[in-house]
Motif scaffolding. Sequence first.
Motif, PDB file in Angstrom:
ATOM      1  N   ARG A 295       5.437  45.821  21.173  1.00 16.97           N
ATOM      2  CA  ARG A 295       6.471  44.821  20.888  1.00 16.97           C
ATOM      3  C   ARG A 295       6.546  43.784  22.019  1.00 16.97           C
ATOM      4  N   VAL A 298       2.990  41.426  21.779  1.00 18.31           N
ATOM      5  CA  VAL A 298       2.433  40.742  20.605  1.00 18.31           C
ATOM      6  C   VAL A 298       2.429  39.225  20.739  1.00 18.31           C
ATOM      7  N   ALA A 299       3.402  38.671  21.418  1.00 23.18           N
ATOM      8  CA  ALA A 299       3.472  37.207  21.508  1.00 23.18           C
ATOM      9  C   ALA A 299       2.255  36.615  22.205  1.00 23.18           C
ATOM     10  N   GLU A 302      -1.017  37.253  18.975  1.00 20.94           N
ATOM     11  CA  GLU A 302      -0.530  37.572  17.636  1.00 20.94           C
ATOM     12  C   GLU A 302      -1.653  37.765  16.625  1.00 20.94           C
ATOM     13  N   TYR A 305      -3.339  41.220  17.120  1.00 23.87           N
ATOM     14  CA  TYR A 305      -2.468  42.311  16.685  1.00 23.87           C
ATOM     15  C   TYR A 305      -2.355  42.321  15.153  1.00 23.87           C
ATOM     16  N   ALA A 306      -2.342  41.142  14.538  1.00 22.79           N
ATOM     17  CA  ALA A 306      -2.300  41.059  13.081  1.00 22.79           C
ATOM     18  C   ALA A 306      -3.568  41.640  12.467  1.00 22.79           C
ATOM     19  N   THR A 320       1.618  36.552   7.056  1.00 24.74           N
ATOM     20  CA  THR A 320       1.062  35.697   8.102  1.00 24.74           C
ATOM     21  C   THR A 320       0.760  36.534   9.340  1.00 24.74           C
ATOM     22  N   ASP A 321       0.030  35.923  10.282  1.00 21.61           N
ATOM     23  CA  ASP A 321      -0.275  36.651  11.520  1.00 21.61           C
ATOM     24  C   ASP A 321       0.999  37.063  12.248  1.00 21.61           C
ATOM     25  N   VAL A 322       1.969  36.166  12.314  1.00 24.21           N
ATOM     26  CA  VAL A 322       3.219  36.486  13.014  1.00 24.21           C
ATOM     27  C   VAL A 322       3.913  37.656  12.326  1.00 24.21           C
ATOM     28  N   GLU A 323       3.958  37.620  10.999  1.00 30.23           N
ATOM     29  CA  GLU A 323       4.615  38.691  10.246  1.00 30.23           C
ATOM     30  C   GLU A 323       3.856  40.012  10.385  1.00 30.23           C
ATOM     31  N   ALA A 325       1.790  40.958  12.828  1.00 29.01           N
ATOM     32  CA  ALA A 325       1.899  41.488  14.192  1.00 29.01           C
ATOM     33  C   ALA A 325       3.249  42.166  14.399  1.00 29.01           C
ATOM     34  N   ASP A 326       4.304  41.543  13.861  1.00 30.09           N
ATOM     35  CA  ASP A 326       5.629  42.142  13.976  1.00 30.09           C
ATOM     36  C   ASP A 326       5.700  43.445  13.179  1.00 30.09           C
TER      37      ASP A 326
END
Length: 392
Positions: A295, A298-299, A302, A305-306, A320-323, A325-326
């Motif tokens: 956590r 990830v920034a 991203e 991690y995705a 999306t990649d952001v989603e 990765a989260d």
Amino acid sequence: MEQPIVTAYDFNAPRQIIAGGGTFGKLPELVIGLKGTHVLIVTDGYLLEQGLVREAISSLSEAGIKSVVFHRISPDPTMDSVLEGLALLRQHSCDAIVALGGGSPIDAAKAISVLATNDGPLTRYAGYHLIPNPGLPLIAVPTTAGTGSEATRVAVITDELRQVKMMLFDNALLPDIAVVDYRLSMTMPPQLTAYVGVDTLTHGLEAYVSKKRNPFSDPIALSCIGLVGQHLLRAYTCPTDEAAREGMAIAACQGGLAFSNSSVCLVHGMSRPLGAVYHLAHGLSNAILLPAVTRFSVAGCEARYATAARTMGVVAPELTDVEAADALVYALEAMNRQLNVPRLRDCVGVSWATFEQSVSKMAADALASGSPQNNPVVPTTTEIEQLYLTCW
């Protein structure tokens, strides 16, 4: 192709990796191929009580190869145990070593191997590429699917006086041969399967997002991540599933190959002090730390991690990649719950009083290890302290 962060890189591996059910039976011919005549078998007390060590002794004897067993290896191998094993090796004039067990016996065997051919103390070789001479011939036979030490040029040995886990990194530590026989891992109890399995995932994931990643380590890291996503929960819930056990054994070896040719990152940097202070098993401390550290990280990476999340099969492809990765972080938290990985405060031997007294030193030691500098987001000591608190 994505441009690698490291523009010059090499790839190092054991000269031979033999994998598959029943390959343990090839041990005598492999020792003969290395011109070994008197073998030191490095293992632990648990395996000594099982039939596996006796099987090794018997098969070697039938081939005319003498052997002696050193089993005084703790879950965190110490310098004292390495020196005790070295003394036994010299007493019997052993000319080859067989490491049989998890990461602890294999790491101890590596250290014994190089001290047999290089002057001590072992502390002079802590760090990167400091060992001048090759060690004795070494065959690594993992019985757990976790550390990947059979395929790495890394050994971690505890300096009890300083309460520090020393990392040695050198090509001299690579086993000559790795024997990856998944059948040897089938007697692992569920919680050991869980902890070393998450350790395997950590190796693949950290190798893939590390600042030292490269085009050789990347595909191996991704294969490791995918195999863990496919097989770990099945190996945990159904220990006799041979396909799951084989998948995890291959993943563990691939994870070792990946991080040894890339690097580990913040999870491992923080894990070593936990092991040194509380004597937690390495896989357990990695498992405790992995979701929170991911956590935090990830920034800084991203897209990777995705990709890891998609490779594990834990996110929908349309995210999306952001989603994605989260979502990976939540998937890692859920996996820990499914595997019954405890929080730090619930581990045997861990108290708040000790934690409060040692957290600052643990954070400083973690940062000083060098591994956090390879992380997608490089932390401060204060941020590491906060991450330890998050895992409490």
